[in-house]
Write a protein that holds these residues in place. Structure first.
Motif, PDB file in Angstrom:
ATOM      1  N   ASP A   1       5.603  -2.715  -1.822  1.00  0.00           N
ATOM      2  CA  ASP A   1       5.318  -1.333  -1.433  1.00  0.00           C
ATOM      3  C   ASP A   1       6.200  -0.338  -2.172  1.00  0.00           C
ATOM      4  O   ASP A   1       5.790   0.782  -2.467  1.00  0.00           O
TER       5      ASP A   1
ATOM      6  N   LYS B   1      -2.703  -2.662  -7.741  1.00  0.00           N
ATOM      7  CA  LYS B   1      -1.387  -3.123  -7.318  1.00  0.00           C
ATOM      8  C   LYS B   1      -1.516  -4.319  -6.387  1.00  0.00           C
ATOM      9  O   LYS B   1      -2.566  -4.576  -5.797  1.00  0.00           O
TER      10      LYS B   1
ATOM     11  N   THR C   1      -0.258  -6.135  -2.911  1.00  0.00           N
ATOM     12  CA  THR C   1       0.200  -5.738  -1.587  1.00  0.00           C
ATOM     13  C   THR C   1       1.088  -6.834  -1.006  1.00  0.00           C
ATOM     14  O   THR C   1       1.074  -7.981  -1.479  1.00  0.00           O
TER      15      THR C   1
ATOM     16  N   LYS D   1       0.599  -8.479   1.626  1.00  0.00           N
ATOM     17  CA  LYS D   1      -0.270  -9.567   2.083  1.00  0.00           C
ATOM     18  C   LYS D   1      -0.674 -10.491   0.943  1.00  0.00           C
ATOM     19  O   LYS D   1      -0.811 -11.705   1.117  1.00  0.00           O
ATOM     20  N   SER D   2      -0.875  -9.921  -0.245  1.00  0.00           N
ATOM     21  CA  SER D   2      -1.312 -10.740  -1.373  1.00  0.00           C
ATOM     22  C   SER D   2      -0.252 -11.754  -1.770  1.00  0.00           C
ATOM     23  O   SER D   2      -0.576 -12.884  -2.148  1.00  0.00           O
TER      24      SER D   2
END
Length: 671
Positions: free
Chosen positions: A262, A272, A274, A276-277
């Motif tokens: 972030d 981009k 995240t 979660k990724s």
């Protein structure tokens, strides 16, 4: 081949021609003599093409319902043209027939064309003789093993290209050839028992199944199947190394790795990653891996529980990937550097005791420089666009009743190929005589954006104009915001001086403090990248020197009775130079070290060259997790919650230029 004259046309980028094939095997003696006389009077062209074979899912979820797909592309196209969907042509697909069996009738047809095919040259309107032949095969690792009679990773010689033993995968061995493989197949077939055959298969890595590609004289499944950069570089070593690292670091470092996504400056990237990724890294696909490998070393350096050897290994992998994805031609020095970095990467994995050293995909990296020497730039044999073309197979499934999906899919795709041929202005002979072409109305309509997007996907986008400000700031009523120049955060003296210099050529003087300006959110650089406020860019100053700076504002200034002027404010970066010549580089990453200065300059938007990825020195700035009272919106109510975020120390003014970014090479960036 289809049933109509249109479907008998071969669609190519160079020429659009009707397939009027002369099958000499079935012709009479008199017809052969007549054909021979005609051939002597016609020009002969060799038409090499790239063959792509892959398996994809027929479901939108990209799971189950496997389809085998065959596509082709002309080998002689420029590298930029190979990156376009319109130059990839569908051949066949099936959810039942295996790829080698699917390919057999195509190879048989190619053999029948050895003497040439009589076709129409659309550029001259004359007949020519064309001899098509397979140039290279573009396959992923699994498909390449199937197409080369290779047993795969379970064999004692797991490389399909060379005969290296499993214990020596950190080097290359003697290259396989068709003759040697065919001799091995004969030996396997001579074995009396299945146990003996299995032992020889495991020892040599060769299976004895019938392979039609071994019968093609102009193609070798071992030297003419270069390593695909998507699977050999991005999806295999990259994902495997990240998975191994995620199993080593502790829970606190996993949280840092996720939350740092972030805080990271993604302005120089199209998309981009995240938090979660990163947490679900096992689900990475090509586009995720392509982004991650360009930023991985900087994020992993924040993990205290990770041995520094893994960071060095990822730096080498990112460097190798950058070399393979670089723009422009390769020099012999570049290829030697690629070979050296690959051997250092494998040596580093061996020092760490990594299990990846035993994987054949790591070994395949050693063959990439030689593939580039033989077949040209890696972009010429990439699989990304072919994989994107597979999306059409999934789309077509909605037009079938699922009773006979393979046949329905092939018919629908063939009709699309005919449609592409017609709207591109293809020509053919009607009953072998008159030259025909699609109507003007059809060709004009086919060039519209909606039709092009339907046929070629999202490839046909609006052309951007470089150096143009876009997306003006608007108020709540969607009106464009206008402000006085005195409201600028920069000094009036600085902007006044620049505007007088800009307008001085006209002999015009004006009180710039009485003017107004319109703030803009973005602009288009020379590289056609979108630049926003806060982006780091490469720009050309008034002395025509290339420098690096930070975009502070994008404005359009309007003075009384004078034309409006577009102005970009830049905050300059400065590098620490060694002996006053080359920039100082970081010891771990090897990236140029720069500092943000207090100097501001004003330039024209046309002087912005491209985006530059600039990374904050979080190690030197001791950046870490902090607790903040963050506001969340749940339905219509606002909830505050104390949570952890990764915060960079803004007082630390040291940055790195990301040398792993694909779009630029720091060796050639002047600061």
């Amino acid at each position: 081949m289809g049933a109509s004259n249109h479907e008998d046309c071969i669609v190519t980028h160079i020429m659009n021609i009707e397939n009027d094939q002369c099958n000499l095997e079935q012709a009479t003696t008199q017809e052969k003599m007549e054909f021979s006389k005609n051939v002597q009077r016609l020009p002969v062209y060799t038409l090499p093409f790239n063959l792509f074979a892959d398996d994809t899912s027929g479901n939108k979820s990209k799971q189950w319902n496997s389809y085998h797909v065959l596509s082709i592309q002309l080998s002689g196209l420029p590298v930029q043209e190979k990156d376009k969907l319109k130059n990839i042509h569908f051949i066949s697909t099936s959810n039942i027939v295996q790829p080698n069996d699917l390919l057999r009738p195509i190879i048989n047809e190619l053999k029948s064309c050895n003497e040439g095919v009589r076709l129409l040259d659309a550029s001259t309107g004359e007949d020519v003789i064309v001899r098509p032949q397979v140039s290279i095969g573009i396959f992923d690792c699994v498909m390449a093993s199937k197409m080369s009679n290779h047993l795969g990773a379970t064999a004692n010689r797991p490389c399909r290209v060379c005969n290296i033993d499993k214990a020596s995968l950190n080097q290359t061995g003697e290259l396989r050839t068709k003759d040697n493989v065919q001799e091995t197949i004969k030996q396997i077939n001579l074995m009396e028992t299945e146990t003996e055959r299995k032992k020889l298969r495991t020892e040599t890595g060769i299976k004895e199944k019938n392979n039609c590609l071994l019968d093609v004289d102009t193609f070798c499944p071992y030297s003419d199947t270069p390593q695909d950069r998507l699977h050999t570089v991005l999806l295999n070593p990259n994902k495997n190394l990240l998975t191994e690292i995620m199993g080593i670091i502790d829970e606190n470092d996993r949280q840092i790795l996720q939350l740092s996504m972030d805080e990271f400056d993604w302005s120089s990237f199209e998309r981009k990653l995240t938090p979660k990724s990163i947490k679900q890294h096992n689900s990475f696909i090509g586009r995720h891996c392509k982004i991650w490998v360009q930023v991985a070393p900087f994020h992993l350096a924040r993990c205290k529980s990770l041995p520094i050897g893994y960071i060095k290994a990822y730096c080498l992998l990112s460097e190798i990937t950058h070399m393979i994805y670089r723009q422009g031609p390769y020099t012999p020095e570049d290829l030697r550097e690629m070979e050296s970095s690959t051997r250092q990467f494998i040596s580093q994995l061996k020092k760490l005791g990594s299990t990846l050293i035993k994987k054949q995909t790591i070994h395949y990296l050693l063959h990439i420089p030689e593939d580039i020497r033989k077949h040209g730039h890696s972009q010429g044999f990439q699989a990304e666009k072919f994989e994107e073309e597979n999306g059409r197979i999934r789309m077509v499934q909605s037009f079938t009743n699922r009773h006979n999906p393979s046949a329905d899919t092939v018919v629908h795709m063939a009709k699309q190929e005919v449609l592409r041929f017609l709207i591109d202005g293809g020509k053919w002979r009607d009953k072998g005589k008159a030259i025909c072409q699609g109507g003007i109305a059809m060709r004009t309509l086919g060039q519209s954006a909606s039709i092009q997007n339907y046929i070629y996907g999202r490839e046909t986008q609006a052309i951007k104009a470089a150096g143009v400000l876009t997306n003006p700031v608007r108020d709540n009523n969607r009106h464009i915001v206008k402000k006085k120049i005195s409201d600028l955060t920069i000094t009036n003296t600085a902007i006044t001086t620049y505007l007088h210099q800009l307008l001085g050529d006209r002999g015009i003087s004006s009180d710039t403090t009485q003017g107004v300006f319109i703030p803009y959110k973005s602009m288009t650089a020379r590289s056609l990248e979108t630049v926003v406020e806060g982006s780091s860019v490469l720009y050309q100053d008034d002395e025509n020197k290339i420098r690096t700076g930070l975009i502070k504002c994008l404005i359009n200034v309007k003075l009384h009775m004078l034309p409006s002027v577009d102005v970009v404010e830049i905050q300059e970066y400065q590098a620490d130079l060694i002996a006053g010549q080359r920039p100082l580089t970081d010891e771990l990453f090897g990236c140029p070290v720069i500092h943000k200065t207090e100097r501001h300059t004003f330039i024209k938007p046309q002087n912005i060259i491209q985006l530059v990825s600039v990374i904050h020195d979080c190690e030197g700035g001791k950046c870490n997790l902090k607790l903040v009272n963050k506001r969340y919106k749940i339905e219509r109510s606002e909830v505050r919650k104390i949570t952890s975020v990764f915060k960079c120390n803004n007082n630390h003014n040291t940055f790195f230029i990301n040398r792993f970014r694909f779009t630029h090479n720091c060796k050639y960036v002047a600061i």
